[in-house]
Design an enzyme around this catalytic site. Structure first.
Site, PDB file in Angstrom:
ATOM      1  CD  GLU A 277     -73.695  11.279  -4.348  1.00 40.37           C
ATOM      2  OE1 GLU A 277     -73.045  11.875  -3.476  1.00 40.37           O
ATOM      3  OE2 GLU A 277     -73.165  10.775  -5.351  1.00 40.37           O
ATOM      4  CD1 TRP A 280     -70.738   8.929  -2.500  1.00 36.09           C
ATOM      5  CD2 TRP A 280     -68.906   8.964  -1.205  1.00 36.09           C
ATOM      6  NE1 TRP A 280     -69.637   8.757  -3.300  1.00 36.09           N
ATOM      7  CE2 TRP A 280     -68.504   8.776  -2.544  1.00 36.09           C
ATOM      8  CE3 TRP A 280     -67.930   9.014  -0.212  1.00 36.09           C
ATOM      9  CZ2 TRP A 280     -67.167   8.645  -2.906  1.00 36.09           C
ATOM     10  CZ3 TRP A 280     -66.591   8.888  -0.574  1.00 36.09           C
ATOM     11  CH2 TRP A 280     -66.229   8.704  -1.906  1.00 36.09           C
ATOM     12  CD1 TRP A 308     -51.888  23.473   5.504  1.00 33.51           C
ATOM     13  CD2 TRP A 308     -52.113  23.575   3.279  1.00 33.51           C
ATOM     14  NE1 TRP A 308     -52.341  22.253   5.070  1.00 33.51           N
ATOM     15  CE2 TRP A 308     -52.496  22.282   3.713  1.00 33.51           C
ATOM     16  CE3 TRP A 308     -52.162  23.876   1.922  1.00 33.51           C
ATOM     17  CZ2 TRP A 308     -52.920  21.294   2.838  1.00 33.51           C
ATOM     18  CZ3 TRP A 308     -52.597  22.894   1.058  1.00 33.51           C
ATOM     19  CH2 TRP A 308     -52.978  21.622   1.510  1.00 33.51           C
ATOM     20  CG  ASN A 343     -71.694  17.290  -4.212  1.00 31.57           C
ATOM     21  OD1 ASN A 343     -71.066  17.293  -3.172  1.00 31.57           O
ATOM     22  ND2 ASN A 343     -71.405  16.468  -5.222  1.00 31.57           N
ATOM     23  CD1 TRP A 361     -56.447  20.029   4.762  1.00 34.19           C
ATOM     24  CD2 TRP A 361     -58.381  19.640   5.823  1.00 34.19           C
ATOM     25  NE1 TRP A 361     -56.204  19.126   5.765  1.00 34.19           N
ATOM     26  CE2 TRP A 361     -57.371  18.862   6.429  1.00 34.19           C
ATOM     27  CE3 TRP A 361     -59.682  19.561   6.315  1.00 34.19           C
ATOM     28  CZ2 TRP A 361     -57.617  18.028   7.526  1.00 34.19           C
ATOM     29  CZ3 TRP A 361     -59.934  18.721   7.404  1.00 34.19           C
ATOM     30  CH2 TRP A 361     -58.908  17.975   7.998  1.00 34.19           C
ATOM     31  CD1 TRP A 384     -65.093  20.929   3.924  1.00 37.45           C
ATOM     32  CD2 TRP A 384     -63.305  21.831   2.911  1.00 37.45           C
ATOM     33  NE1 TRP A 384     -65.438  22.175   3.472  1.00 37.45           N
ATOM     34  CE2 TRP A 384     -64.361  22.753   2.857  1.00 37.45           C
ATOM     35  CE3 TRP A 384     -62.084  22.180   2.342  1.00 37.45           C
ATOM     36  CZ2 TRP A 384     -64.232  24.009   2.249  1.00 37.45           C
ATOM     37  CZ3 TRP A 384     -61.954  23.428   1.741  1.00 37.45           C
ATOM     38  CH2 TRP A 384     -63.015  24.332   1.686  1.00 37.45           C
TER      39      TRP A 384
HETATM   40  C1  FAD Z   1     -66.398  20.322   0.575  1.00 38.06           C
HETATM   41  C2  FAD Z   1     -67.729  19.649   0.802  1.00 38.06           C
HETATM   42  C3  FAD Z   1     -68.392  19.806   2.013  1.00 38.06           C
HETATM   43  C4  FAD Z   1     -69.624  19.157   2.246  1.00 38.06           C
HETATM   44  N1  FAD Z   1     -70.253  19.333   3.460  1.00 38.06           N
HETATM   45  C5  FAD Z   1     -71.407  18.665   3.710  1.00 38.06           C
HETATM   46  C6  FAD Z   1     -72.067  18.807   4.959  1.00 38.06           C
HETATM   47  O1  FAD Z   1     -71.617  19.508   5.869  1.00 38.06           O
HETATM   48  N2  FAD Z   1     -73.244  18.139   5.137  1.00 38.06           N
HETATM   49  C7  FAD Z   1     -73.774  17.333   4.169  1.00 38.06           C
HETATM   50  O2  FAD Z   1     -74.841  16.735   4.390  1.00 38.06           O
HETATM   51  N3  FAD Z   1     -73.146  17.166   2.994  1.00 38.06           N
HETATM   52  C8  FAD Z   1     -72.001  17.814   2.724  1.00 38.06           C
HETATM   53  N4  FAD Z   1     -71.397  17.667   1.507  1.00 38.06           N
HETATM   54  C9  FAD Z   1     -71.950  16.693   0.548  1.00 38.06           C
HETATM   55  C10 FAD Z   1     -72.952  17.241  -0.464  1.00 38.06           C
HETATM   56  O3  FAD Z   1     -72.441  18.384  -1.075  1.00 38.06           O
HETATM   57  C11 FAD Z   1     -74.312  17.588   0.151  1.00 38.06           C
HETATM   58  O4  FAD Z   1     -74.786  16.500   0.907  1.00 38.06           O
HETATM   59  C12 FAD Z   1     -75.333  17.889  -0.937  1.00 38.06           C
HETATM   60  O5  FAD Z   1     -74.901  18.963  -1.730  1.00 38.06           O
HETATM   61  C13 FAD Z   1     -76.672  18.216  -0.320  1.00 38.06           C
HETATM   62  O6  FAD Z   1     -77.620  18.506  -1.314  1.00 38.06           O
HETATM   63  P1  FAD Z   1     -78.841  17.525  -1.558  1.00 38.06           P
HETATM   64  O7  FAD Z   1     -79.544  17.251  -0.272  1.00 38.06           O
HETATM   65  O8  FAD Z   1     -79.653  18.114  -2.657  1.00 38.06           O
HETATM   66  O9  FAD Z   1     -78.096  16.210  -2.001  1.00 38.06           O
HETATM   67  P2  FAD Z   1     -78.493  15.001  -2.970  1.00 38.06           P
HETATM   68  O10 FAD Z   1     -77.637  15.096  -4.166  1.00 38.06           O
HETATM   69  O11 FAD Z   1     -79.963  14.923  -3.175  1.00 38.06           O
HETATM   70  O12 FAD Z   1     -77.987  13.727  -2.149  1.00 38.06           O
HETATM   71  C14 FAD Z   1     -78.846  12.986  -1.276  1.00 38.06           C
HETATM   72  C15 FAD Z   1     -78.322  12.982   0.125  1.00 38.06           C
HETATM   73  O13 FAD Z   1     -77.133  12.216   0.201  1.00 38.06           O
HETATM   74  C16 FAD Z   1     -76.235  12.796   1.148  1.00 38.06           C
HETATM   75  N5  FAD Z   1     -75.017  13.174   0.415  1.00 38.06           N
HETATM   76  C17 FAD Z   1     -74.945  13.608  -0.862  1.00 38.06           C
HETATM   77  N6  FAD Z   1     -73.662  13.764  -1.243  1.00 38.06           N
HETATM   78  C18 FAD Z   1     -72.908  13.421  -0.178  1.00 38.06           C
HETATM   79  C19 FAD Z   1     -71.514  13.370   0.063  1.00 38.06           C
HETATM   80  N7  FAD Z   1     -70.623  13.690  -0.877  1.00 38.06           N
HETATM   81  N8  FAD Z   1     -71.092  13.023   1.288  1.00 38.06           N
HETATM   82  C20 FAD Z   1     -71.967  12.675   2.267  1.00 38.06           C
HETATM   83  N9  FAD Z   1     -73.300  12.692   2.089  1.00 38.06           N
HETATM   84  C21 FAD Z   1     -73.768  13.059   0.888  1.00 38.06           C
HETATM   85  C22 FAD Z   1     -76.940  14.010   1.737  1.00 38.06           C
HETATM   86  O14 FAD Z   1     -77.572  13.619   2.944  1.00 38.06           O
HETATM   87  C23 FAD Z   1     -77.965  14.348   0.656  1.00 38.06           C
HETATM   88  O15 FAD Z   1     -79.116  14.989   1.151  1.00 38.06           O
HETATM   89  C24 FAD Z   1     -70.178  18.327   1.248  1.00 38.06           C
HETATM   90  C25 FAD Z   1     -69.508  18.191   0.022  1.00 38.06           C
HETATM   91  C26 FAD Z   1     -68.304  18.843  -0.192  1.00 38.06           C
HETATM   92  C27 FAD Z   1     -67.601  18.644  -1.511  1.00 38.06           C
END
Ligand code: FAD
Length: 477
Positions: A277, A280, A308, A343, A361, A384
């Site tokens: 993650e 990513w 759309w 997420n 979107w 997105w």
């Molecule tokens: C539609 C959509 C919009 C999102 N918008 C954002 C946003 O604005 N900001 C954001 O930080 N994340 C975003 N995410 C990714 C992800 O949902 C969040 O990072 C995550 O839910 C944060 O929770 P956590 O810190 O407990 O993550 P954890 O599951 O603990 O992940 C660890 C870290 O990895 C990074 N991360 C995790 N998943 C992703 C991912 N898919 N893409 C990029 N980085 C990731 C974050 O920094 C996160 O803190 C989005 C996902 C979706 C599907």
């Protein structure tokens, strides 16, 4: 007092609100004998915010207060300004007579434009601007394909990332022995109150947020208790299985190098999955760097002109958590109430908006941008576009999430749904994912009459699925 020959630097903190392993601070302390520090509450950013009770501003304010105290504790200080950063920083740098302003590099198009303007103004005063990578492990063009092109597919990017990451990328950037180079500015400094900035306090604790470098440490320590099962539980919104560190990653109250090193050294399936993650996150930074236009339009040109329908009533039902699809409504009520969304639910809610409600979107992206505590342009836009099938390495457009299947799989008992949609609290598990299927007698018995206590579904998934496919097919090359 500046001694002859002393080099003087100004560290401008932005999204790196910490002392520990801070690349800009570390570099300034290692190369200058006198180091000043500044943070600017930038009116160009703050004035554009929707709400005067924005949790992110409160988070920054608390984190800045902690940072200021930490710098003061080391004999330095933090000058805190409120104004247009592009003007305030060059003015301050000139007034302090610094040789160089040092910052952590930012990859968002607006920040890049601001930094270019600051560089020009500083040059007029003969002052340099040094930018250092801090918010990503690999950034910009550091990881390229064999053909020398930016990666647009995650799996090979991740492979290259894992192969190349080493001591140089993860070594701490700050030596605490250099902190003695921090100095106090000639003018008195003051931290403006939140209300002076035009904002109201937010109850961060109620939203489960602990600001600042210390808050990040506590959040990480908590997560370390469960990191090894992350791979097994991360998709279940009812569990507290993820790290909750995204807001800290957003504002740099913790070092991404520290997190990546920790995950790499852990060597468990849970930590590996969590590391993916973090990768990513780097991936989307480099996508935005190479394709800044993706911030406005589809990464894949074929899907830039989908017609759309953008039905206003359907969009409103999504925003308000009133679609009649419990998992979607619980997700939207979570973001509205807390500024957070799990997420898995972000994926479900995004897919539903685009492929069931047939709304552009970018409208959903903007809604998330306004509300997510951890909003980050690169991650939000990239995800997105992934959900909408318009991005690089996105879901193929014909893979459309079924909200019922997702709900049954990831919230089997409806525990999360009941937490955020109290009207459904007494609905039997059998009907919790599709309450409209309850016979009228059962609806009355559990106090949830569909169309009265809880909305009937605003669309039929099967019908909308076909409409979405047709829209994408029409746009496909
Ligand atoms: C539609 C959509 C919009 C999102 N918008 C954002 C946003 O604005 N900001 C954001 O930080 N994340 C975003 N995410 C990714 C992800 O949902 C969040 O990072 C995550 O839910 C944060 O929770 P956590 O810190 O407990 O993550 P954890 O599951 O603990 O992940 C660890 C870290 O990895 C990074 N991360 C995790 N998943 C992703 C991912 N898919 N893409 C990029 N980085 C990731 C974050 O920094 C996160 O803190 C989005 C996902 C979706 C599907």
């Amino acid at each position: 007092m500046k001694r002859f020959g002393d080099k003087v630097a100004l560290v401008w903190f932005r999204r790196d609100l910490r002392v520990d392993d801070n690349a800009a601070l570390g570099r300034a302390l290692a190369t200058a004998q006198r180091v000043h520090c500044v943070f600017v509450f930038d009116t160009e950013i703050l004035d554009a915010l929707d709400s005067r009770a924005d949790r992110r501003v409160a988070f920054i304010w608390h984190s800045v207060r902690e940072l200021r105290e930490a710098l003061q504790g080391q004999g330095g200080d933090l000058i805190v300004l409120h104004g247009r950063a592009r003007e305030e920083v060059p003015r301050l740098a000139a007034a302090l007579g610094v040789d160089e302003v040092v910052v952590a590099e930012d990859y968002e198009p607006a920040a890049c434009a601001r930094d270019a303007a600051v560089r020009t103004r500083l040059e007029e005063h003969g002052i340099g601007l040094r930018m250092l990578k801090d918010q990503a492990v690999f950034a910009k063009g550091e990881l390229l394909t064999r053909a020398g092109r930016p990666y647009t597919v995650f799996t090979p990017y991740k492979k290259a990332w894992l192969k190349l990451v080493g001591e140089a990328e993860l070594a701490p950037r700050l030596s605490r022995g250099h902190l003695k180079h921090l100095v106090q500015p000639p003018m008195a400094t003051r931290l403006p109150a939140l209300c002076d900035l035009g904002f109201e306090p937010s109850d961060l604790a109620a939203a489960g947020i602990r600001p600042g470098e210390q808050g990040a440490r506590v959040t990480l320590d908590d997560f370390l208790e469960r990191i090894d099962t992350y791979n097994l539980q991360r998709d279940q919104p009812a569990l507290d299985a993820t790290s909750g560190l995204a807001i800290h990653n957003r504002f740099g109250t913790i070092s991404i190098r520290r997190l990546a090193r920790l995950a790499i050294e852990r060597r468990t399936a849970g930590a590996d999955s969590w590391l993916a993650e973090l990768i990513w996150r780097d991936f989307f930074f480099q996508v935005l760097h190479h394709q800044p236009q993706a911030a406005q339009e589809a990464f894949r040109p074929a899907f830039a002109h989908i017609a759309w329908p953008n039905d206003a009533a359907l969009f409103r039902s999504w925003r308000e958590g009133e679609t009649g699809y419990p998992i979607v409504d619980a997700a939207m009520r979570q973001i509205n109430a807390t500024g957070n969304m799990h997420n898995r639910l972000r994926m479900i809610a995004a897919s539903f908006l685009v492929k069931d409600l047939l709304v552009d979107w970018r409208l959903g992206e903007q809604y998330f941008a306004d509300r997510l505590n951890d909003f980050d342009l690169a991650a939000n836009n990239g995800n997105w576009q992934w959900a909408a099938s318009t991005g690089c390495d996105a879901q193929p457009y014909f893979r459309i999430f079924n909200p019922l299947t997702q709900s049954k799989k990831f919230d089997a008992e409806g525990t999360f749904i009941r937490r955020y949609v109290p009207e459904l609290a007494a609905v039997p598990v059998k009907f919790i994912h599709a309450p409209w299927a309850m016979p009228p007698g059962e609806q009355a018995a559990c106090g949830c009459v569909i169309g009265h206590d809880y909305p009937a579904p605003v669309v039929d998934h099967a019908v909308q699925r076909e409409r979405a496919l047709a829209l994408y097919k029409k746009a496909s090359p």
